[in-house]
Design a protein around this motif. Structure first.
Motif, PDB file in Angstrom:
ATOM      1  N   TYR A 138     -14.126   4.145 -10.105  1.00 36.47           N
ATOM      2  CA  TYR A 138     -13.462   3.266  -9.147  1.00 36.47           C
ATOM      3  C   TYR A 138     -12.407   2.489  -9.915  1.00 36.47           C
ATOM      4  O   TYR A 138     -12.718   1.682 -10.802  1.00 36.47           O
ATOM      5  CB  TYR A 138     -14.481   2.323  -8.506  1.00 36.47           C
ATOM      6  CG  TYR A 138     -13.887   1.320  -7.544  1.00 36.47           C
ATOM      7  CD1 TYR A 138     -13.377   1.723  -6.308  1.00 36.47           C
ATOM      8  CD2 TYR A 138     -13.857  -0.036  -7.852  1.00 36.47           C
ATOM      9  CE1 TYR A 138     -12.850   0.805  -5.418  1.00 36.47           C
ATOM     10  CE2 TYR A 138     -13.335  -0.960  -6.974  1.00 36.47           C
ATOM     11  CZ  TYR A 138     -12.830  -0.546  -5.750  1.00 36.47           C
ATOM     12  OH  TYR A 138     -12.308  -1.458  -4.879  1.00 36.47           O
ATOM     13  N   TYR A 141     -11.456   7.695  -7.900  1.00 36.53           N
ATOM     14  CA  TYR A 141     -10.651   8.877  -8.173  1.00 36.53           C
ATOM     15  C   TYR A 141     -11.488  10.140  -7.999  1.00 36.53           C
ATOM     16  O   TYR A 141     -12.533  10.308  -8.634  1.00 36.53           O
ATOM     17  CB  TYR A 141     -10.077   8.828  -9.595  1.00 36.53           C
ATOM     18  CG  TYR A 141      -9.185  10.019  -9.885  1.00 36.53           C
ATOM     19  CD1 TYR A 141      -7.873  10.036  -9.428  1.00 36.53           C
ATOM     20  CD2 TYR A 141      -9.661  11.122 -10.573  1.00 36.53           C
ATOM     21  CE1 TYR A 141      -7.053  11.136  -9.651  1.00 36.53           C
ATOM     22  CE2 TYR A 141      -8.848  12.221 -10.808  1.00 36.53           C
ATOM     23  CZ  TYR A 141      -7.549  12.222 -10.342  1.00 36.53           C
ATOM     24  OH  TYR A 141      -6.739  13.310 -10.565  1.00 36.53           O
ATOM     25  N   ASP A 177     -15.325   6.325  -1.083  1.00 36.01           N
ATOM     26  CA  ASP A 177     -15.393   7.353  -2.120  1.00 36.01           C
ATOM     27  C   ASP A 177     -15.365   8.710  -1.424  1.00 36.01           C
ATOM     28  O   ASP A 177     -16.281   9.045  -0.663  1.00 36.01           O
ATOM     29  CB  ASP A 177     -16.676   7.175  -2.935  1.00 36.01           C
ATOM     30  CG  ASP A 177     -16.816   8.197  -4.048  1.00 36.01           C
ATOM     31  OD1 ASP A 177     -15.924   9.053  -4.200  1.00 36.01           O
ATOM     32  OD2 ASP A 177     -17.839   8.130  -4.769  1.00 36.01           O
ATOM     33  N   ARG A 178     -14.336   9.496  -1.688  1.00 34.63           N
ATOM     34  CA  ARG A 178     -14.190  10.794  -1.012  1.00 34.63           C
ATOM     35  C   ARG A 178     -15.041  11.883  -1.658  1.00 34.63           C
ATOM     36  O   ARG A 178     -14.852  13.067  -1.402  1.00 34.63           O
ATOM     37  CB  ARG A 178     -12.717  11.192  -0.991  1.00 34.63           C
ATOM     38  CG  ARG A 178     -11.853  10.138  -0.325  1.00 34.63           C
ATOM     39  CD  ARG A 178     -10.420  10.566  -0.172  1.00 34.63           C
ATOM     40  NE  ARG A 178      -9.592   9.454   0.314  1.00 34.63           N
ATOM     41  CZ  ARG A 178      -8.421   9.608   0.925  1.00 34.63           C
ATOM     42  NH1 ARG A 178      -7.924  10.806   1.103  1.00 34.63           N
ATOM     43  NH2 ARG A 178      -7.749   8.550   1.324  1.00 34.63           N
ATOM     44  N   GLY A 183       0.193   5.458   1.028  1.00 40.60           N
ATOM     45  CA  GLY A 183      -0.736   6.507   1.435  1.00 40.60           C
ATOM     46  C   GLY A 183       0.053   7.696   1.934  1.00 40.60           C
ATOM     47  O   GLY A 183       1.288   7.672   2.020  1.00 40.60           O
ATOM     48  N   GLN A 210      -9.396   2.473  -5.571  1.00 40.43           N
ATOM     49  CA  GLN A 210      -9.833   3.759  -5.067  1.00 40.43           C
ATOM     50  C   GLN A 210     -10.764   4.424  -6.071  1.00 40.43           C
ATOM     51  O   GLN A 210     -10.621   4.233  -7.280  1.00 40.43           O
ATOM     52  CB  GLN A 210      -8.621   4.678  -4.853  1.00 40.43           C
ATOM     53  CG  GLN A 210      -7.572   4.143  -3.898  1.00 40.43           C
ATOM     54  CD  GLN A 210      -7.974   4.284  -2.446  1.00 40.43           C
ATOM     55  OE1 GLN A 210      -8.865   5.074  -2.101  1.00 40.43           O
ATOM     56  NE2 GLN A 210      -7.328   3.536  -1.569  1.00 40.43           N
ATOM     57  N   ILE A 249      -3.228   5.988  -2.634  1.00 42.66           N
ATOM     58  CA  ILE A 249      -3.763   7.318  -2.915  1.00 42.66           C
ATOM     59  C   ILE A 249      -3.094   8.313  -1.987  1.00 42.66           C
ATOM     60  O   ILE A 249      -2.678   7.969  -0.870  1.00 42.66           O
ATOM     61  CB  ILE A 249      -5.303   7.309  -2.719  1.00 42.66           C
ATOM     62  CG1 ILE A 249      -5.957   8.518  -3.351  1.00 42.66           C
ATOM     63  CG2 ILE A 249      -5.653   7.174  -1.248  1.00 42.66           C
ATOM     64  CD1 ILE A 249      -7.476   8.416  -3.409  1.00 42.66           C
ATOM     65  N   TYR A 252       0.855  -1.181   0.000  1.00 46.80           N
ATOM     66  CA  TYR A 252       0.000   0.000   0.000  1.00 46.80           C
ATOM     67  C   TYR A 252       0.894   1.235   0.000  1.00 46.80           C
ATOM     68  O   TYR A 252       2.057   1.173   0.395  1.00 46.80           O
ATOM     69  CB  TYR A 252      -0.920   0.035   1.237  1.00 46.80           C
ATOM     70  CG  TYR A 252      -1.921   1.172   1.218  1.00 46.80           C
ATOM     71  CD1 TYR A 252      -2.993   1.159   0.331  1.00 46.80           C
ATOM     72  CD2 TYR A 252      -1.774   2.268   2.056  1.00 46.80           C
ATOM     73  CE1 TYR A 252      -3.901   2.206   0.289  1.00 46.80           C
ATOM     74  CE2 TYR A 252      -2.680   3.324   2.037  1.00 46.80           C
ATOM     75  CZ  TYR A 252      -3.743   3.283   1.138  1.00 46.80           C
ATOM     76  OH  TYR A 252      -4.633   4.326   1.092  1.00 46.80           O
ATOM     77  N   LEU A 258      -3.645   8.923  -7.737  1.00 52.27           N
ATOM     78  CA  LEU A 258      -3.507   7.466  -7.669  1.00 52.27           C
ATOM     79  C   LEU A 258      -2.059   7.004  -7.814  1.00 52.27           C
ATOM     80  O   LEU A 258      -1.264   7.629  -8.527  1.00 52.27           O
ATOM     81  CB  LEU A 258      -4.335   6.816  -8.777  1.00 52.27           C
ATOM     82  CG  LEU A 258      -5.857   6.819  -8.608  1.00 52.27           C
ATOM     83  CD1 LEU A 258      -6.517   6.329  -9.888  1.00 52.27           C
ATOM     84  CD2 LEU A 258      -6.264   5.942  -7.435  1.00 52.27           C
ATOM     85  N   ALA A 289     -12.132   0.851   0.587  1.00 50.32           N
ATOM     86  CA  ALA A 289     -11.863   2.280   0.490  1.00 50.32           C
ATOM     87  C   ALA A 289     -13.185   3.023   0.403  1.00 50.32           C
ATOM     88  O   ALA A 289     -14.203   2.465  -0.024  1.00 50.32           O
ATOM     89  CB  ALA A 289     -11.006   2.589  -0.740  1.00 50.32           C
ATOM     90  N   GLY A 332      -5.881  12.945  -3.553  1.00 50.71           N
ATOM     91  CA  GLY A 332      -6.720  12.007  -4.281  1.00 50.71           C
ATOM     92  C   GLY A 332      -6.075  11.465  -5.533  1.00 50.71           C
ATOM     93  O   GLY A 332      -6.753  10.841  -6.351  1.00 50.71           O
TER      94      GLY A 332
END
Length: 759
Positions: free
Chosen positions: A391, A379, A288-289, A70, A377, A448, A68, A454, A286, A452
């Motif tokens: 996604y 986007y 969705d922001r 972040g 994620q 991410i 991962y 990728l 994850a 935001g």
């Protein structure tokens, strides 16, 4: 037990099938090829690392096991990367260093068995900049099981324990960790797989929200859920997503709290920590922001389905009664079944996107099929507007990258269309993740940053790439006219990693696994016949001094007289086309190792062909070859209509050395019209003048097709794909070989040739 939200079962392909009739191809509409592509720029190369103890599973023997990326939520811009083998790295301004080594902190640390064992994940408290708190999960071995009690008792025969730890940094801005730690959760699993994969906070939650500061734990079924019911039972954590309050104290061990808003709080016999249940391997989740702030889970399936779920409070995903939108039977794992008419009563929720394994022909479905979803994620960044609201996820094994539109990803509706994206390097060259990593097994993950944007990661070479742009790529290299009848297509861009990259996955309808005989993965070379090709097949004679079975060639072979079932499209067929790219890379023809005279040469150079139904590994139904015709080598189409009958040869008039010059890629095609008794040859899309070598009617043409038998296989670069003899090796390279169950016309062949260079 409280059931999940009641939903009408989605109407899927095969839904009209009888309830007890198996579905062998549950999602026939594979991910749709998209012209949209991602431009990847290398962001970081992480150091090599080793599992503990030393592994025996080659899938764990990677450059490292980063899983991962972040961004630390403190405004510093620092990126963090955990490695299952122990280290956690920080990356800042292009430099990287170890922040904390989990392996060094725990004497019972274990990462040497199980694809997810080791330092599984790290997540930072949303107030890390002030409180210095972050959380990790790692696995420990049998010694720990004997001495360290789990949070919940009654875990017999445990093999590993997953341990969640809270860390508090003395200085949150420091480059290396210094501070305190405390264990907050420990749970044991019967096997080394499907333990706790991810832990995380909801990044869309704000102070005062129900979800703010609550820690989610994705707990797998330990690899044994398919034969048991505990994933459906609410008295244990296995096969669940848990939600806990790390600042609370009313959990069973006093080290965390149970949020009062959890769905099963107060229910007799149920664990209050459970947020959702009925899972096999909840690998990555994850939020969705943007949009609805939905939570999406990439759920790794058993034998057939990889799925994305929208997860809501109290949901039951149905494992092990369901796999994807189908009924699962542990006794018949190779097939799935339609949902029962009374499915609504069970309250299962179903995927919002799914794809199937589409196991290749000749490969046992109960073996590793080379597929597992890597959850991604949604986007919501600013740099790539065409990606917004998509996604982005993938297949962690073969490295394919997909997207689905979140507007289509809603519970209770038809699963969203999955699109397979193209990939490009920073120079704009089209590549696949297998090219980026130099390996057929990619071990792909997604990450991410705070903006935001990728990132993609791969254990195969330990690299991280940032998505820096999008690009519209060319359409498929196969024209629609050819695709309709394309039985087998080998482009040598699709190594089949469960076979150690020694087989190539067919992109045609038959899904045939091509064996790279003797040379294995070394036969796949970095060369391409046309702009979007990165790899080709190398065939060659290995030992010209004497007889043996070591020549590099390729093919498939049926060991019995029933022939190769996957190639049944060539059974009784009225026409065949064999075509592909070829480049001479050595001396041809090769020395004849079947005779005593060292000056003898083979009388042919094998290119590619379909074997007859009664072939011993040499006789063909349709073959493209260079062969001796009346004492002179010529490029030919050689065909046989009736098994055991005579063959006919159509020879090109032009010198074969002019048609196939040394070191130059050439596209060749041979067509066989059995109903009318005609053949033709093409070079770079143009028909070649030629002549038939056998007078009369050797095919015994009667208007029908070939013998009603399945071919014994395919041979490429020489005869006997079963590798019990050698004949007619080709010292050459090949690319994009196509085997079509129709005698294509001249316009179609020219169009296909032009497609390679004018897409």
């Amino acid at each position: 037990m409280l059931a999940g939200t009641l939903l009408a079962p989605p109407t899927m392909a095969g839904a009209q099938t009888a309830p007890d009739e198996p579905i062998t191809d549950p999602v026939p509409e594979d991910p749709v090829p998209s012209r949209l592509g991602l431009v990847l720029e290398e962001y970081a190369q992480l150091p090599e690392s080793e599992p503990t103890p030393a592994p025996t599973d080659v899938r764990l023997m990677r450059h490292n096991r980063i899983n991962y990326i972040g961004e630390v939520p403190d405004g510093s811009g620092r990126m963090y990367v955990p490695d299952l083998n122990g280290p956690m790295y920080l990356i800042e301004n292009g430099t990287q260093h170890t922040y904390l080594d989990i392996k060094e902190r725990f004497g019972d640390y274990f990462s040497g068995r199980g694809l997810g064992s080791g330092f599984g994940f790290v997540t930072f408290h949303p107030e890390f900049a002030d409180n210095g708190k972050f959380y990790t999960v790692h696995t420990e071995d049998r010694d720990a099981i004997a001495t360290k009690p789990p949070t919940y008792p009654n875990q017999p025969n445990a093999f590993v324990q997953s341990v969640v730890t809270e860390w508090t940094a003395d200085d949150p801005s420091a480059d290396e960790f210094s501070g305190t730690q405390r264990e907050i959760f420990r749970f044991g699993f019967t096997t080394q797989i499907h333990a706790i994969q991810q832990i995380d906070f909801n990044p869309t939650a704000e102070p005062g929200d129900e979800d703010y500061g609550l820690l989610y734990l994705a707990v797998g079924d330990g690899g044994t859920g398919l034969n048991d019911t505990f994933t459906q039972e609410l008295d244990n954590p296995a096969g669940k997503i848990l939600r806990i309050d790390p600042a609370g104290t009313d959990g069973p061990n006093g080290q965390y709290g149970i949020p009062a808003s959890n769905p099963f709080v107060g229910e007799e016999g149920a664990l209050g920590e459970i947020y959702a249940y009925g899972m096999r391997d909840p690998h990555r989740f994850a939020w969705d922001r943007g949009g609805r702030n939905a939570m999406y889970l990439g759920h790794i399936g058993q034998r057939a389905i990889e799925a994305v779920y929208e997860v809501r409070k109290g949901d039951n995903l149905g494992w092990a009664a369901r796999e994807g939108t189908f009924r699962f039977d542990p006794a018949q794992q190779c097939v799935l079944y339609p949902l029962p008419e009374d499915d609504e009563q069970y309250g299962y929720v179903y995927p919002v996107a799914q794809f199937d394994h589409n196991t290749p022909a000749g490969w046992p479905c109960n073996s590793d099929s080379g597929h597992a979803i890597s959850g991604g994620q949604v986007y919501r960044g600013d740099q790539l507007p065409v990606l917004r609201g998509k996604y982005v996820f993938g297949d962690l094994v073969d490295g394919r990258v997909f997207y689905s539109d979140v507007r289509e990803m809603r519970q209770g509706e038809q699963p969203a269309t999955i699109h397979e994206m193209q990939l490009f390097d920073a120079s704009g060259k089209r590549m696949r993740m297998t090219d980026f990593v130099g390996d057929g097994r990619v071990d792909l993950r997604f990450g991410i940053d705070a903006e935001g944007e990728l990132y993609l990661l791969a254990k195969a070479n330990g690299k991280v790439w940032k998505v820096v742009g999008t690009k519209w790529g060319n359409p498929s290299e196969v024209t629609r006219q050819v695709e309709r009848n394309l039985v087998a297509h080998f482009d040598f861009e699709h190594p089949f990693s469960p076979a150690g990259d020694a087989r190539e996955l067919d992109q045609g309808s038959s899904r045939t696994l091509l064996e790279l005989v003797n040379g294995g993965e070394n036969m796949r070379v970095a060369d391409g016949a046309f702009p979007d090709s990165n790899n080709a097949l190398q065939t060659r004679q290995v030992n010209p001094a004497g007889p043996g079975n070591d020549d590099w060639k390729a093919g498939v072979w049926a060991g019995d007289a029933d022939g190769y079932e996957a190639l049944k499209a060539f059974n009784g067929v009225r026409g065949i086309t064999v075509m592909g790219w070829f480049k001479m890379t050595g001396t041809n023809p090769s020395p004849n190792t079947t005779t005593a005279n060292p000056d003898d040469l083979y009388n042919a150079v094998g290119l590619a062909g379909v074997l007859s139904g009664d072939s011993e590994g040499h006789n063909v139904r349709a073959l493209l070859e260079v062969i001796n015709v009346n004492g002179e080598l010529r490029l030919v189409a050689l065909g046989r209509r009736i098994d055991g009958g005579s063959s006919q040869t159509f020879a090109a008039q032009q010198d074969w050395r002019e048609l196939l010059p040394q070191g130059q890629w050439v596209h060749l095609a041979a067509t066989f019209d059995y109903a009318n008794g005609t053949m033709a040859l093409y070079r770079n899309g143009k028909k070649l003048p030629g002549f038939y070598t056998v007078p009369g009617d050797p095919w015994r043409v009667d208007g029908s097709g070939t013998s009603p038998t399945n071919p014994r296989g395919i041979k490429i670069g020489g005869s006997f794909p079963q590798n019990n003899a050698e004949r007619n090796p080709c010292n050459c390279r090949m690319d994009s070989l196509m085997f079509v169950d129709k005698a294509l016309d001249a316009d179609t062949i020219q169009h296909q040739y032009r497609r390679f260079h004018h897409r």
